[in-house]
Design a protein around this motif. Structure first.
Motif, PDB file in Angstrom:
ATOM      1  N   PHE A  32       0.855  -1.195   0.000  1.00 15.34           N
ATOM      2  CA  PHE A  32       0.000   0.000   0.000  1.00 15.34           C
ATOM      3  C   PHE A  32       0.881   1.231   0.000  1.00 15.34           C
ATOM      4  N   THR A  34       0.858   5.810  -0.779  1.00 15.89           N
ATOM      5  CA  THR A  34       0.134   7.053  -1.052  1.00 15.89           C
ATOM      6  C   THR A  34       1.093   8.038  -1.706  1.00 15.89           C
ATOM      7  N   SER A  71      -3.824   6.934  -3.946  1.00 11.86           N
ATOM      8  CA  SER A  71      -3.286   5.777  -3.222  1.00 11.86           C
ATOM      9  C   SER A  71      -3.288   4.585  -4.167  1.00 11.86           C
ATOM     10  N   PHE A 198       5.140   8.351  -5.228  1.00 12.61           N
ATOM     11  CA  PHE A 198       4.450   7.802  -4.064  1.00 12.61           C
ATOM     12  C   PHE A 198       5.429   7.129  -3.113  1.00 12.61           C
ATOM     13  N   SER A 201       3.328   3.022   2.611  1.00  9.81           N
ATOM     14  CA  SER A 201       2.825   3.394   3.920  1.00  9.81           C
ATOM     15  C   SER A 201       2.049   2.225   4.534  1.00  9.81           C
ATOM     16  N   HIS A 203      -1.259   0.701   6.142  1.00 13.37           N
ATOM     17  CA  HIS A 203      -2.698   0.993   6.006  1.00 13.37           C
ATOM     18  C   HIS A 203      -3.515  -0.141   6.593  1.00 13.37           C
TER      19      HIS A 203
END
Length: 203
Positions: A32, A34, A71, A198, A201, A203
């Protein structure tokens, strides 16, 4: 090994280490991230009805803009056909709308390519060819494309195909992934382009 490591074989080790981490995607694990798209541009206004229809299936969309937060989520799992499949969910947060660009990918080892089913229905299919640049970037181009009706597909003539190119890299100085995607058609011109960066991260 999952679909991208299997497909690329020895070339996988030529990818930037951060891209190796991103595309290893063991079964059941999730990536994941963003970031921000510095630019998103679609085609002409006359394509607006097509974009609106495609957006219903979380495929393409009519919005354009600059500095758009987004994202991306990927997960590898076994699909109902017993194949390792990677789900892609890209979400773009425009000021007045939230748009998704989803896909599911499996690998065809006989033809040495990725099978990409676009949208949540899905109604569009594309062969994808994966390669690694000398800089360690991932370079993706499209091949045969089909309009899907369930599991049946009608192959599009070359002139109607969307020519897709994707370049994904990693900027060591800024510690960010970089992405540039272009979809172009010989008749329609640009169908969509987006470029940004990006960071992974939790999540």
């Amino acid at each position: 090994m999952t679909i991208y490591t299997t497909l690329l074989g020895e070339k996988f080790q030529q990818l930037h280490p951060k891209l190796q981490h991103r595309y290893a995607l063991p079964l059941g694990q999730r990536f994941f991230a963003t970031g921000v798209m510095s630019q998103i541009i679609n085609g002409g206004r006359w394509l607006y009805p097509f974009y609106c229809l495609a957006s219903k299936a979380n495929f393409l969309f009519p919005e354009s803009g600059q500095e758009i937060p987004f994202s991306i989520a990927n997960r590898c799992a076994i699909n109902p056909d017993g194949e390792a499949e990677v789900a892609w969910e890209r979400t773009f947060y425009f000021q007045n709308a939230e748009r998704k660009f989803n896909a599911k990918m499996t690998v065809d080892l006989e033809r040495k390519l990725v099978k990409d089913f676009l949208g949540d229905i899905p109604f569009f299919y594309s062969d994808l060819h994966f390669d690694v640049t000398k800089e360690g970037f991932l370079f993706i181009t499209s091949g045969v494309q089909k309009v899907m009706f369930g599991k049946m597909g009608i192959t599009l003539p070359d002139i109607f195909r969307g020519r897709v190119t994707v370049l994904e890299g990693y900027d060591d100085q800024r510690d960010v992934y970089t992405i540039h995607v272009s979809i172009y058609n010989a008749i329609l011109g640009r169908v969509m382009m987006y470029a940004g960066e990006f960071e992974e991260s939790v999540h």
